[in-house]
Design a protein around this motif. Sequence first.
Motif, mmCIF file in Angstrom:
data_model
loop_
_atom_site.group_PDB
_atom_site.id
_atom_site.type_symbol
_atom_site.label_atom_id
_atom_site.label_comp_id
_atom_site.label_asym_id
_atom_site.label_seq_id
_atom_site.Cartn_x
_atom_site.Cartn_y
_atom_site.Cartn_z
ATOM 1 N N LEU A 149 0.833 -1.207 0.000
ATOM 2 C CA LEU A 149 0.000 0.000 0.000
ATOM 3 C C LEU A 149 0.865 1.252 0.000
ATOM 4 C CD1 LEU A 149 -2.816 -0.997 2.497
ATOM 5 C CD2 LEU A 149 -3.062 -0.608 0.049
ATOM 6 N N TRP A 150 1.934 1.221 0.789
ATOM 7 C CA TRP A 150 2.855 2.358 0.833
ATOM 8 C C TRP A 150 3.495 2.566 -0.543
ATOM 9 C CZ3 TRP A 150 8.152 2.658 0.023
ATOM 10 C CH2 TRP A 150 8.763 3.868 0.400
ATOM 11 N N GLU A 151 3.887 1.465 -1.185
ATOM 12 C CA GLU A 151 4.480 1.560 -2.516
ATOM 13 C C GLU A 151 3.497 2.184 -3.502
ATOM 14 O OE1 GLU A 151 7.341 -1.858 -3.661
ATOM 15 O OE2 GLU A 151 5.726 -2.771 -2.502
ATOM 16 N N LEU A 152 2.259 1.708 -3.485
ATOM 17 C CA LEU A 152 1.252 2.207 -4.417
ATOM 18 C C LEU A 152 0.963 3.686 -4.182
ATOM 19 C CD1 LEU A 152 -1.208 -0.822 -4.354
ATOM 20 C CD2 LEU A 152 0.314 -0.170 -6.232
ATOM 21 N N ALA A 153 0.846 4.071 -2.909
ATOM 22 C CA ALA A 153 0.548 5.472 -2.585
ATOM 23 C C ALA A 153 1.654 6.395 -3.059
ATOM 24 C CB ALA A 153 0.344 5.617 -1.079
ATOM 25 N N ASN A 154 2.904 5.925 -2.960
ATOM 26 C CA ASN A 154 4.028 6.775 -3.346
ATOM 27 C C ASN A 154 4.235 6.844 -4.852
ATOM 28 O OD1 ASN A 154 5.883 7.920 -1.018
ATOM 29 N ND2 ASN A 154 4.940 6.040 -0.290
ATOM 30 N N ARG A 155 3.438 6.073 -5.618
ATOM 31 C CA ARG A 155 3.489 6.178 -7.072
ATOM 32 C C ARG A 155 2.532 7.235 -7.607
ATOM 33 N NH1 ARG A 155 3.137 -0.277 -8.317
ATOM 34 N NH2 ARG A 155 5.041 -0.881 -7.215
ATOM 35 N N SER A 156 1.723 7.809 -6.726
ATOM 36 C CA SER A 156 0.767 8.824 -7.153
ATOM 37 C C SER A 156 1.513 10.022 -7.729
ATOM 38 C CB SER A 156 -0.093 9.262 -5.959
ATOM 39 O OG SER A 156 -0.771 10.460 -6.247
ATOM 40 N N ALA A 157 1.272 10.322 -8.999
ATOM 41 C CA ALA A 157 2.015 11.396 -9.668
ATOM 42 C C ALA A 157 1.783 12.741 -8.999
ATOM 43 C CB ALA A 157 1.618 11.458 -11.142
ATOM 44 N N ALA A 158 0.526 13.041 -8.648
ATOM 45 C CA ALA A 158 0.220 14.346 -8.057
ATOM 46 C C ALA A 158 0.937 14.528 -6.731
ATOM 47 C CB ALA A 158 -1.287 14.483 -7.868
ATOM 48 N N THR A 159 0.880 13.519 -5.869
ATOM 49 C CA THR A 159 1.537 13.600 -4.565
ATOM 50 C C THR A 159 3.043 13.651 -4.726
ATOM 51 O OG1 THR A 159 -0.274 12.404 -3.522
ATOM 52 C CG2 THR A 159 1.805 12.454 -2.344
ATOM 53 N N GLN A 160 3.564 12.842 -5.640
ATOM 54 C CA GLN A 160 5.010 12.795 -5.860
ATOM 55 C C GLN A 160 5.521 14.151 -6.335
ATOM 56 O OE1 GLN A 160 6.581 9.919 -8.822
ATOM 57 N NE2 GLN A 160 7.442 8.862 -7.049
ATOM 58 N N ILE A 178 -2.199 14.741 5.910
ATOM 59 C CA ILE A 178 -0.769 15.041 5.979
ATOM 60 C C ILE A 178 -0.038 14.135 4.994
ATOM 61 C CG2 ILE A 178 1.208 15.375 7.513
ATOM 62 C CD1 ILE A 178 -1.382 16.845 8.377
ATOM 63 N N ILE A 179 0.701 14.721 4.041
ATOM 64 C CA ILE A 179 1.402 13.892 3.060
ATOM 65 C C ILE A 179 2.920 13.903 3.245
ATOM 66 C CG2 ILE A 179 -0.445 14.122 1.379
ATOM 67 C CD1 ILE A 179 1.253 16.092 -0.149
ATOM 68 N N GLU A 180 3.445 14.829 4.052
ATOM 69 C CA GLU A 180 4.880 14.821 4.354
ATOM 70 C C GLU A 180 5.115 15.562 5.658
ATOM 71 O OE1 GLU A 180 7.763 13.456 4.616
ATOM 72 O OE2 GLU A 180 8.036 13.387 2.418
ATOM 73 N N ARG A 181 6.129 15.120 6.388
ATOM 74 C CA ARG A 181 6.495 15.806 7.625
ATOM 75 C C ARG A 181 7.991 15.659 7.834
ATOM 76 N NH1 ARG A 181 4.498 14.910 13.933
ATOM 77 N NH2 ARG A 181 6.586 14.810 14.807
ATOM 78 N N LEU A 182 8.642 16.769 8.144
ATOM 79 C CA LEU A 182 10.051 16.752 8.522
ATOM 80 C C LEU A 182 10.130 16.979 10.025
ATOM 81 C CD1 LEU A 182 11.757 18.824 5.675
ATOM 82 C CD2 LEU A 182 11.399 16.359 5.814
ATOM 83 N N SER A 183 10.667 16.014 10.734
ATOM 84 C CA SER A 183 10.751 16.111 12.192
ATOM 85 C C SER A 183 11.972 16.923 12.607
ATOM 86 C CB SER A 183 10.813 14.719 12.819
ATOM 87 O OG SER A 183 9.650 13.980 12.511
ATOM 88 N N ARG A 184 11.953 17.349 13.866
ATOM 89 C CA ARG A 184 13.046 18.154 14.397
ATOM 90 C C ARG A 184 13.257 17.805 15.869
ATOM 91 N NH1 ARG A 184 16.880 21.552 11.873
ATOM 92 N NH2 ARG A 184 18.015 22.492 13.599
ATOM 93 N N PRO A 185 14.454 17.346 16.257
ATOM 94 C CA PRO A 185 14.689 17.031 17.675
ATOM 95 C C PRO A 185 14.444 18.252 18.563
ATOM 96 C CG PRO A 185 16.483 16.200 16.303
ATOM 97 C CD PRO A 185 15.632 17.075 15.426
ATOM 98 N N GLY A 186 13.781 18.030 19.682
ATOM 99 C CA GLY A 186 13.523 19.115 20.622
ATOM 100 C C GLY A 186 12.349 19.991 20.260
ATOM 101 N N SER A 187 11.609 19.640 19.219
ATOM 102 C CA SER A 187 10.461 20.458 18.815
ATOM 103 C C SER A 187 9.285 20.228 19.754
ATOM 104 C CB SER A 187 10.056 20.125 17.380
ATOM 105 O OG SER A 187 9.698 18.762 17.287
ATOM 106 N N VAL A 188 8.285 21.088 19.662
ATOM 107 C CA VAL A 188 7.115 20.979 20.529
ATOM 108 C C VAL A 188 6.230 19.817 20.085
ATOM 109 C CG1 VAL A 188 7.098 23.435 21.092
ATOM 110 C CG2 VAL A 188 5.809 22.617 19.110
ATOM 111 N N VAL A 189 5.271 19.477 20.925
ATOM 112 C CA VAL A 189 4.321 18.409 20.603
ATOM 113 C C VAL A 189 3.609 18.727 19.296
ATOM 114 C CG1 VAL A 189 2.186 17.276 21.336
ATOM 115 C CG2 VAL A 189 3.963 17.793 23.012
#
Length: 249
Positions: free
Chosen positions: A71-82, A115-126
Amino acid sequence: MANSPSGDSMLDRLVRILDSFDAKTQSLSVSVLARRADIPVASMYRLLDSLVEHDLLSRDASGQVRLGLRLWELANRSAATQDLRTAALPFMEDINQLLRQNTQLSVLHQDEVLIIERLSRPGSVVNQANVAGRMPVHRTSMGMALLAFSRPEAIRDYLSRHQAIMAATYPDFRAEMAEIRRTGYATFDGFIDPETTGVAAPILDDAGYQVAVISVVLPRQTRAVQSAGLALRTAARGISRALQPGGSA
């Protein structure tokens, strides 16, 4: 696809099975999955064998069922999201470095923020935003920024479906929308978590309507909300340009 004895199609059953999982419920027993999907347990076991074989679901040694990697593979093939993720990631990395907080990329989908992407950051808020998770429009800066810059007919349709909750949350909805459009970003204090402030700026198409939103969550007492909004607005414009034919980050 062929109908089951109950009259629903196999596709209907598959969708209900997959919809039984969410960001907070990533594994289920077969009996709970059958109940959530409204499928008899015996039928669930038969379906499960095929779904596991095709890696749409997986089953661990304890018998718990999870979504499969296919499912993850298929979702990441979506042209619009990619295309959107590719255009946005350099700008998200800049925001992540500048503000030192988790950074999200989201879209409006089926009356919720996806949510389609998230970049995490150490020490960030909840931060309650997780990739592939959904959040309410009316309680997030992401959702309100997306709604404010939606086409007029889309706003009317959304309000017709959620009139009571929007009226209770925003007594002067028109003024709220106008302020977001004026500043080019939305901010909300403590709607999801009492100690945080969400800031979000829409990514617009050529006609000036939203295609996505870039956002951060800051400590509630910070003085950086306005500067964060301006930085997000600049990043959103850069992403918009990168999405155009021949555009580049």
